[in-house]
Design a protein around this motif. Structure first.
Motif, short mmCIF file in Angstrom:
data_model
loop_
_atom_site.label_atom_id
_atom_site.label_comp_id
_atom_site.label_asym_id
_atom_site.label_seq_id
_atom_site.Cartn_x
_atom_site.Cartn_y
_atom_site.Cartn_z
N ARG A 130 2.44 -1.78 -9.36
CA ARG A 130 3.33 -2.93 -9.44
C ARG A 130 4.34 -2.72 -10.56
O ARG A 130 4.08 -2.04 -11.55
CB ARG A 130 2.53 -4.21 -9.68
CG ARG A 130 1.78 -4.22 -10.97
CD ARG A 130 0.83 -5.40 -11.07
NE ARG A 130 1.52 -6.67 -11.00
CZ ARG A 130 0.90 -7.85 -10.90
NH1 ARG A 130 -0.42 -7.88 -10.83
NH2 ARG A 130 1.58 -8.97 -10.87
N ASP A 266 -4.76 -3.81 -7.13
CA ASP A 266 -4.04 -3.07 -6.11
C ASP A 266 -4.70 -3.15 -4.74
O ASP A 266 -4.04 -3.00 -3.71
CB ASP A 266 -3.91 -1.60 -6.52
CG ASP A 266 -3.04 -1.43 -7.76
OD1 ASP A 266 -2.02 -2.13 -7.83
OD2 ASP A 266 -3.38 -0.62 -8.63
N ASP A 268 -5.72 -5.63 -3.22
CA ASP A 268 -5.30 -6.83 -2.49
C ASP A 268 -4.21 -6.51 -1.47
O ASP A 268 -4.01 -7.26 -0.51
CB ASP A 268 -4.78 -7.89 -3.47
CG ASP A 268 -5.88 -8.45 -4.34
OD1 ASP A 268 -7.06 -8.22 -4.02
OD2 ASP A 268 -5.56 -9.10 -5.36
N THR A 269 -3.51 -5.40 -1.67
CA THR A 269 -2.41 -5.03 -0.77
C THR A 269 -2.80 -3.93 0.20
O THR A 269 -1.95 -3.44 0.94
CB THR A 269 -1.20 -4.56 -1.60
OG1 THR A 269 -1.56 -3.39 -2.36
CG2 THR A 269 -0.72 -5.64 -2.55
N GLN A 270 -4.09 -3.54 0.23
CA GLN A 270 -4.53 -2.45 1.09
C GLN A 270 -5.42 -2.96 2.22
O GLN A 270 -6.09 -3.98 2.08
CB GLN A 270 -5.28 -1.40 0.27
CG GLN A 270 -4.37 -0.60 -0.66
CD GLN A 270 -5.09 0.61 -1.22
OE1 GLN A 270 -6.06 0.46 -1.94
NE2 GLN A 270 -4.60 1.80 -0.88
#
Length: 332
Positions: A130, A266, A268-270
């Motif tokens: 991010r 990270d 959370d976006t995978q």
């Protein structure tokens, strides 16, 4: 990723970083060997290596490598730079084989390859970082409950390793010294990122050194680096360099990625497929590490058949006395 001038510059810096860092392990151990006098070795708590020029050359080489690695991230994406860190394992293992005469069996080479494949798999499938705009934003992330709990666990584990395990198992179990370096290193990287952001924003005209958070992260980096250097020296002075380098890389990389996932959320976006691929990478790393340790003495002269059946198998982590006996044996 296009073949741009910046990408080429980042690639050259990343490869140069691996060469400098990989070579530093060998040069530092040369200095440790030259200063290895009774009661003054790094393994026994001595600091005679500080008077040895070769150790300082190795230290300078490592610093140059780390600076080059830091600079590479300014030109190329992390998916290009980070996996190339595995090249330092190859450099270290090859130089140790030819310069230090620390023989690495073919299965040890396979173990190194598995470690690199696993680490590369994790890095290549890791989520993008991010974007951070200020050191205060990093401070906010670092003071959330998840990362505070991780930091507390690391501090407790490192304390147990230093005060309980080092006096009892430090000379016989590589994981003790390397574990201290790796756990501490995962916090070091988080601090380095904060300091790097502060420096970058300061050069852009937004002074970040007026905030106490910047100085706090700076102190964390300095303290963790001193701790890492001390116990990495002990590991290099006690165990085979061709084993220390890949195991340290694997543990450090794994824990750093884990700390980054906790701090920056990270995952959370995978999706499930990406997470499963990363877990497969961890399994590959574990397999490579086990193979490397289990076969690290196979390149030495075999013992007689009569004693081979009467002597129990050695532990995966050999004692220094056993290593000295094996290292003095003629290779096959």
């Amino acid at each position: 990723m296009g073949i741009s001038k910046d990408n080429v510059t980042g690639l050259v810096l990343a490869v140069s970083s691996s060469i400098f860092i990989g070579s530093s392990f060998i040069v530092k151990k040369m200095g440790l060997k030259k200063s290895n006098t009774p009661g003054r070795s790094a393994a026994s708590g001595g600091h005679a290596y500080l008077y040895e020029p070769w150790w300082w050359i190795g230290m300078i080489s490592m610093i140059v490598g780390e600076i080059a690695n830091f600079a590479a991230y300014a030109f190329a994406p992390a998916l290009l730079v980070t996996p190339l860190g595995a090249l330092s394992i190859i450099v270290s293992a090859v130089l140790a084989h030819f310069i230090l005469q620390e023989k690495l069996h073919i299965f040890g080479v396979l173990g190194c390859a598995l470690c690199m494949v696993g680490s590369t798999t994790i890095v290549l499938h890791a989520p993008h970082e991010r974007i951070i705009h200020s050191v205060k934003e990093v401070w906010h992330l670092a003071t959330e409950l998840g990362f505070i709990l991780y930091t507390c666990v690391v501090v407790i584990l490192v304390s147990i390793l230093i005060f309980y395990c080092v006096p009892r198992y430090g000379q016989t179990h590589l994981v003790v010294y390397v574990g201290i370096c790796s756990f501490t290193g995962s916090l070091t990287v988080m601090g380095v990122k904060a300091v790097g952001i502060a420096i970058k924003l300061t050069f852009e005209g937004m002074n970040q050194f007026i905030y106490f958070q910047t100085w706090f992260f700076t102190l964390v980096v300095i303290g963790c680096c001193i701790l890492q250097i001390n116990y990495l020296n002990k590991a290099l002075d006690t165990f085979n360099t061709a084993v220390v380098s890949p195991v340290y890389y694997v543990m450090f990389t794994s824990l750093t990625i884990f700390a980054s996932i906790i701090m920056f959320k990270d995952w959370d976006t995978q999706n499930a497929s990406q997470i499963a691929t990363e877990l497969c990478g961890f399994v590959t790393i574990l397999a490579g590490t086990f193979l490397l340790h289990k076969t690290k003495d196979m390149g030495n002269k075999p013992i007689e058949q009569s004693s081979a059946f009467s002597t129990p198998d050695r532990a995966i982590f050999a004692t220094p006395e056993q290593d000295n006996i094996n290292n003095n044996s003629s290779p096959c």
